[in-house]
Write a protein that holds these residues in place. Structure first.
Motif: not given
Length: 199
Positions: A30-56
């Motif tokens: 995240r220090e270097f490429i935060p946006d792609p990491v957030d797409v792959l595994v979620g960001g700070a607001e991502t909650e455990m067990g909650v579904d999130e839709d992302v464009p393929v």
């Protein structure tokens, strides 16, 4: 115990449990490429067990960016330490273990000429440690020493044979995981993938 990454797309599911070292490297990316990491595994607001839709398409682009960083700039990330043991001794019988280096831990190890103590090894990002445990009269374990194994290549044991230790900067395990994610998503006909982090 672990954290699962679950993807659902086109009525297909993909579930994987990255090692704690792989989760750690993703966090450090995240220090270097935060946006792609957030797409792959979620960001700070991502909650455990909650579904999130992302464009393929966005998910596949994030895989490519993270994999490209690992291929070209992995020297900017901390090293990961891995180990493998020769066998496991149980009730006097030797059982061969898988033949791959990995992160994580193993306990209940005995060293030659030290029947009074048990040892545990732990390897991961920036660490490889041997913990010496004394067994008190009440049967409880008490840590008496910790030894840094990062400059060691091997450790001879009584219960696991030779434990070999390696330092890796290639983050090959995480790159394999990215390849699996890509393989799952590339044939998708749907526009969205549902990502869930579950632990």
């Amino acid at each position: 115990m672990g954290i699962d990454l679950i993807l659902r797309c086109d009525d297909r599911d993909f579930c994987t449990r990255p090692s704690m070292a792989e989760w750690d490297i993703m966090a450090r990316l995240r220090e270097f490429i935060p946006d792609p990491v957030d797409v792959l595994v979620g960001g700070a607001e991502t909650e455990m067990g909650v579904d999130e839709d992302v464009p393929v398409v966005e998910f596949l682009e994030a895989i490519d960016r993270v994999d490209g960083f690992l291929a070209d700039q992995s020297h900017l990330l901390p090293a990961t330490y891995v180990f493998k043991s020769e066998y496991m001794l149980l009730k006097g019988n030797r059982f061969p273990l898988h033949d791959e280096f990995d992160t994580g831990g193993m306990s209940g190890i005995e060293l030659p000429n030290d029947p009074e103590h048990r040892y545990a090894i732990w390897a991961g990002v920036e660490e490889c440690q041997l913990t010496k445990v004394a067994i008190d009269s009440d049967g409880r374990g008490r840590i008496v020493e910790r030894r840094d194994l990062r400059n060691e290549k091997e450790l001879e044991t009584k219960t696991c044979g030779l434990i070999q230790i390696r330092k890796r900067n290639d983050h090959a395990g995480l790159r394999r995981l990215l390849a699996e994610l890509r393989e799952f998503l590339e044939p998708s006909s749907g526009e969205m993938v549902t990502r869930t982090i579950s632990g």
